[in-house]
Design an enzyme around this catalytic site. Structure first.
Site, PDB file in Angstrom:
ATOM      1  N   GLU A  97       0.980  -1.063  -0.338  1.00 42.90           N
ATOM      2  CA  GLU A  97       0.429   0.161  -0.196  1.00 42.90           C
ATOM      3  C   GLU A  97       1.079   1.284   0.299  1.00 42.90           C
ATOM      4  OE1 GLU A  97      -1.647  -2.892   2.809  1.00 42.90           O
ATOM      5  OE2 GLU A  97      -0.020  -2.481   2.288  1.00 42.90           O
TER       6      GLU A  97
ATOM      7  N   CYS B  34      -1.959  -3.343   7.678  1.00 45.32           N
ATOM      8  CA  CYS B  34      -1.083  -3.217   8.655  1.00 45.32           C
ATOM      9  C   CYS B  34      -1.861  -1.586   9.089  1.00 45.32           C
ATOM     10  CB  CYS B  34       0.417  -3.547   8.840  1.00 45.32           C
ATOM     11  SG  CYS B  34       1.399  -1.623   8.017  1.00 45.32           S
TER      12      CYS B  34
ATOM     13  N   CYS C 248       0.152   1.709   7.155  1.00 46.70           N
ATOM     14  CA  CYS C 248      -0.156   1.577   6.254  1.00 46.70           C
ATOM     15  C   CYS C 248      -1.822   2.339   6.282  1.00 46.70           C
ATOM     16  CB  CYS C 248      -0.606   0.298   4.954  1.00 46.70           C
ATOM     17  SG  CYS C 248       1.113   0.116   4.194  1.00 46.70           S
TER      18      CYS C 248
END
Length: 194
Positions: free
Chosen positions: A107, A131, A134
């Site tokens: 990302e 996560c 990101c």
């Protein structure tokens, strides 16, 4: 037909069926319906994951605008000028001996290397749920929707934090459902129309 092997999000690509993608003479990737669709962008995320050298988990991301034009593509790997072959890829041990403090997520790379000035209102397709790091970048960039294929790390604090932030920022989150007999295979057709 090309069969794509992957461990992305613990899913084998040959068990996924996306719409047939065709490369036209204008070098635009299109589905049979003539545009990048939900499935097409997710397929591109899956294919981009193949570039990752991460031995544990290959993740891909594809960002599209409201007209389904590709705005960015990324995969998880080490930062520019940090050789993938020289950096640690481990997941256990002292923090500096693992990949975690060094690796750039898919990302992050898709956003950093986008081909437009603003991602406001865009959708990001990812092969794995983002996560917390990101998620912060996704929210800050103005992306309004996250569509993910797999989420095997439920319950871990960084992923719970992601859920909380996405909900508070009103970013729509959709789990892509693989439908038996409909969308579980990647088919690449390299025929170029003249």
């Amino acid at each position: 037909m090309i069969s794509v092997e992957t461990t992305t999000a613990r899913v084998k690509a040959e068990s996924l069926q996306w719409p047939r993608i065709q490369l036209t003479n204008r070098l635009r990737i299109e589905t049979e319906s003539g545009k990048i669709t939900y499935l097409g962008a997710n397929g591109i995320a899956l294919l981009s994951a193949q570039r990752s050298k991460d031995p544990a988990l290959q993740v891909g991301a594809c960002i599209v605008d409201k007209d389904n034009r590709i705005m960015g593509v990324g995969y998880n790997g080490m930062p520019l000028k940090c050789s993938d072959d020289e950096m640690n890829w481990g997941i256990e041990g002292a923090p500096l001996e693992t990949k975690r403090p060094y690796e750039c997520c898919a990302e992050m790379n898709a956003i950093a290397f986008r081909n437009c000035a603003s991602l406001k209102g865009c959708t990001i397709y990812v092969t794995f749920f983002p996560c917390n790091e990101c998620t912060k970048i996704i929210i800050q960039s103005g992306i309004e929707e996250v569509i993910y294929l797999s989420h095997t790390k439920r319950g871990r604090d960084e992923y719970e934090a992601s859920k909380i932030m996405l909900e508070k920022a009103k970013v729509k989150v959709v789990k892509y459902e693989v439908k038996e007999g409909g969308n579980e295979k990647v088919i690449l057709n390299y025929k170029v129309d003249e």
